[in-house]
Design a protein around this motif. Structure first.
Motif, PDB file in Angstrom:
ATOM      1  N   VAL A 180      38.909  60.791  66.611  1.00 41.32           N
ATOM      2  CA  VAL A 180      39.483  60.164  67.814  1.00 41.32           C
ATOM      3  C   VAL A 180      40.709  60.946  68.278  1.00 41.32           C
ATOM      4  CG1 VAL A 180      40.685  58.114  68.678  1.00 41.32           C
ATOM      5  CG2 VAL A 180      38.602  57.857  67.319  1.00 41.32           C
ATOM      6  N   LYS A 224      41.040  62.749  71.849  1.00 44.25           N
ATOM      7  CA  LYS A 224      42.161  62.354  72.701  1.00 44.25           C
ATOM      8  C   LYS A 224      42.954  63.575  73.144  1.00 44.25           C
ATOM      9  CE  LYS A 224      46.224  59.316  72.660  1.00 44.25           C
ATOM     10  NZ  LYS A 224      46.980  58.310  71.874  1.00 44.25           N
ATOM     11  N   LYS A 272      41.024  65.468  75.864  1.00 53.98           N
ATOM     12  CA  LYS A 272      41.036  64.814  77.170  1.00 53.98           C
ATOM     13  C   LYS A 272      42.425  64.838  77.796  1.00 53.98           C
ATOM     14  CE  LYS A 272      36.977  61.864  76.666  1.00 53.98           C
ATOM     15  NZ  LYS A 272      36.391  60.520  76.848  1.00 53.98           N
ATOM     16  N   LYS A 273      43.457  64.812  76.952  1.00 55.84           N
ATOM     17  CA  LYS A 273      44.829  64.854  77.460  1.00 55.84           C
ATOM     18  C   LYS A 273      45.115  66.156  78.205  1.00 55.84           C
ATOM     19  CE  LYS A 273      47.040  61.018  76.171  1.00 55.84           C
ATOM     20  NZ  LYS A 273      47.758  60.155  77.135  1.00 55.84           N
ATOM     21  N   SER A 320      44.652  65.355  81.784  1.00 50.46           N
ATOM     22  CA  SER A 320      45.317  64.176  82.317  1.00 50.46           C
ATOM     23  C   SER A 320      46.234  64.559  83.480  1.00 50.46           C
ATOM     24  CB  SER A 320      46.119  63.462  81.226  1.00 50.46           C
ATOM     25  OG  SER A 320      47.173  64.290  80.759  1.00 50.46           O
ATOM     26  N   ASP A 357      43.424  59.969  82.729  1.00 48.84           N
ATOM     27  CA  ASP A 357      43.997  60.065  81.384  1.00 48.84           C
ATOM     28  C   ASP A 357      42.938  59.626  80.378  1.00 48.84           C
ATOM     29  OD1 ASP A 357      45.769  60.506  79.345  1.00 48.84           O
ATOM     30  OD2 ASP A 357      47.120  58.843  79.825  1.00 48.84           O
ATOM     31  N   TYR A 358      43.186  59.894  79.133  1.00 46.80           N
ATOM     32  CA  TYR A 358      42.335  59.386  78.052  1.00 46.80           C
ATOM     33  C   TYR A 358      42.404  57.861  78.071  1.00 46.80           C
ATOM     34  CZ  TYR A 358      41.104  58.011  73.266  1.00 46.80           C
ATOM     35  OH  TYR A 358      40.553  57.401  72.166  1.00 46.80           O
ATOM     36  N   ASP A 411      39.645  55.827  76.245  1.00 46.35           N
ATOM     37  CA  ASP A 411      38.458  55.384  75.503  1.00 46.35           C
ATOM     38  C   ASP A 411      38.659  54.045  74.797  1.00 46.35           C
ATOM     39  OD1 ASP A 411      37.777  58.013  76.234  1.00 46.35           O
ATOM     40  OD2 ASP A 411      36.368  58.142  74.575  1.00 46.35           O
ATOM     41  N   GLY A 417      43.479  53.841  70.574  1.00 49.91           N
ATOM     42  CA  GLY A 417      44.611  54.100  71.450  1.00 49.91           C
ATOM     43  C   GLY A 417      44.592  53.229  72.693  1.00 49.91           C
ATOM     44  N   ASP A 436      46.097  54.182  75.570  1.00 52.78           N
ATOM     45  CA  ASP A 436      46.368  55.040  76.726  1.00 52.78           C
ATOM     46  C   ASP A 436      45.441  54.680  77.881  1.00 52.78           C
ATOM     47  OD1 ASP A 436      46.596  56.388  74.033  1.00 52.78           O
ATOM     48  OD2 ASP A 436      47.797  57.787  75.208  1.00 52.78           O
TER      49      ASP A 436
END
Length: 409
Positions: free
Chosen positions: A53, A57, A60-61, A64, A182-183, A185, A267, A269
């Motif tokens: 994870v 993250k 993907k950040k 963002s 943004d992330y 998930d 998370g 986020d």
């Protein structure tokens, strides 16, 4: 007296068994929700768990921020570059997975590209692979254009009135762009699994709620109950109060654990992102952020569960049996699917207001359930929130009157 009825619910073997089952199912749902989030490493293997994870993250950040036309063009270019590689062209699963891993940081944006450039009711996963950077200019405009094209089809003229079509177009146009990405998930998994855990909870609670009023009859204690000084007054009210507190306590305890577990592992986020950045919410006409959708899911599920449980308690009080009452939640869940087969416009409108919609708000926000009255058009969500809150409030005094007037024996 309220405490006594509350205690009676919890000491029943059936309640303890139901809570054990509910706890196991909660753990199972959380496990699969976390399992749905994975990271593809440089060898093309899928990694799971907290470490995976964290890697996903981080990937993907990197993307963002504000999704400007330049960023969309960059995503298209990077996707084309990856697709042009030997791994991207390969039919070998492992090689294909390696190529996927290179682009997993912008997979959410890739899904948005697919919906933007496909027809409204189509989903061609490979559509983004055929785009060029210059297409980025029409990314946001396509969302409204695809809707307008779809609404102009003959079938939609039958399903939606002119005012309803205008309402959808106005809501689509009101969405502010460019999006912020943004992330997110953690929120996505909460949304995707929310209906599962809420429906499981309602079915499990149904067995317990069915026995709150029918228990006195099944144990042949009704004669003593009604012969007591407060049997037809405070005792009946205490049963309703204990049932209400039991349902409320279990529901929010389970949802609290469900939320904390998933957000701790995956998370929190992306709470402020609009739901249209999620592939499930891309077509929604509701102007909501992820955290706002979460509150709707939480309280919508509670209102729907409370209504169904109060109705279950009412049936148990009327019939004096647990069996029929315990079957009611199953009927409320599966009846809409049966009615939906070949449903016309009127039946579709009726189905859109059934209580099961509150148990799956995450799906409801993406459905075009519209209602018109006095020239004003509104989505189904505000209606069913008010409707079933009012019905739940009305069921309590009705339940009290029914139970206190029952005959013993």
């Amino acid at each position: 007296m309220l405490y006594y009825e509350w205690k009676k619910i919890w000491v029943r073997p059936g309640t303890k068994t139901a809570m054990l089952i509910l706890g196991c199912l909660l753990a199972l749902v959380c496990f699969f929700a976390v399992r749905n989030v994975y990271y593809v490493n440089e060898n093309g293997d899928s990694e799971y768990g907290i470490e995976a994870v964290g890697k996903l993250k981080a990937a993907k950040k990197e993307w963002s921020g504000v999704l400007t036309e330049e960023v969309i063009a960059e995503v298209i270019s990077e996707n084309r570059r990856i697709k042009a590689t030997e791994e991207g062209q390969s039919d070998d699963i492992r090689q294909s997975n390696i190529a996927y891993g290179w682009g997993q940081g912008f997979q959410d944006i890739r899904w948005m590209l697919m919906y933007s450039f496909c027809r409204f009711r189509e989903g061609d996963y490979f559509k983004p692979d055929r785009l060029v950077p210059e297409d980025a200019a029409s990314f946001y405009g396509n969302r409204l254009m695809r809707l307008q094209e779809w609404l102009e089809e003959d079938e939609q003229e039958y399903l939606f009135s002119e005012a309803e079509r205008a309402f959808l177009i106005e809501r689509y146009a009101a969405l502010q762009t460019p999006f912020v990405y943004d992330y997110a998930d953690g929120w996505k998994q909460i949304f995707e699994q929310s209906s599962t855990i809420i429906m499981i909870m309602m079915l499990v609670l149904g067995f317990t709620a069915a026995g709150i009023f029918a228990g006195e009859f099944s144990y042949k204690a009704d004669a003593v109950f009604y012969a007591s000084y407060h049997g037809r007054g405070r005792a009946a009210a205490a049963k309703i109060g204990a049932g209400f507190l039991f349902i409320t306590a279990v529901y929010f305890a389970v949802m609290f654990l469900y939320t904390v577990i998933l957000l701790t592992i995956l998370g929190a986020d992306g709470a402020g992102l609009v739901i249209q950045t999620n592939r499930i919410g891309w077509k929604s006409f509701y102007l909501l952020t992820n955290i706002q959708e979460y509150w709707l899911i939480l309280f919508g599920g509670y209102i729907g569960t409370l209504f169904c449980m109060l109705l279950t308690m009412l049936v148990s009080a009327i019939t004096k049996t647990k069996t029929l009452a315990a079957a009611l939640p199953f009927v409320l869940l599966f009846l809409p699917g049966f009615l939906n087969r070949g449903a016309g416009r009127l039946m579709t409108k009726i189905i859109g207001l059934l209580p099961d919609r509150l148990l799956d708000v995450a799906k409801e926000v993406s459905i075009f359930d519209l209602y018109q009255a006095g020239g004003k058009v509104v989505g189904a969500l505000p209606i069913i929130f008010v409707l079933y809150t009012a019905l739940s409030a009305a069921l309590c005094p009705l339940l009290y009157q029914v139970y206190r007037k029952k005959e013993a024996g």
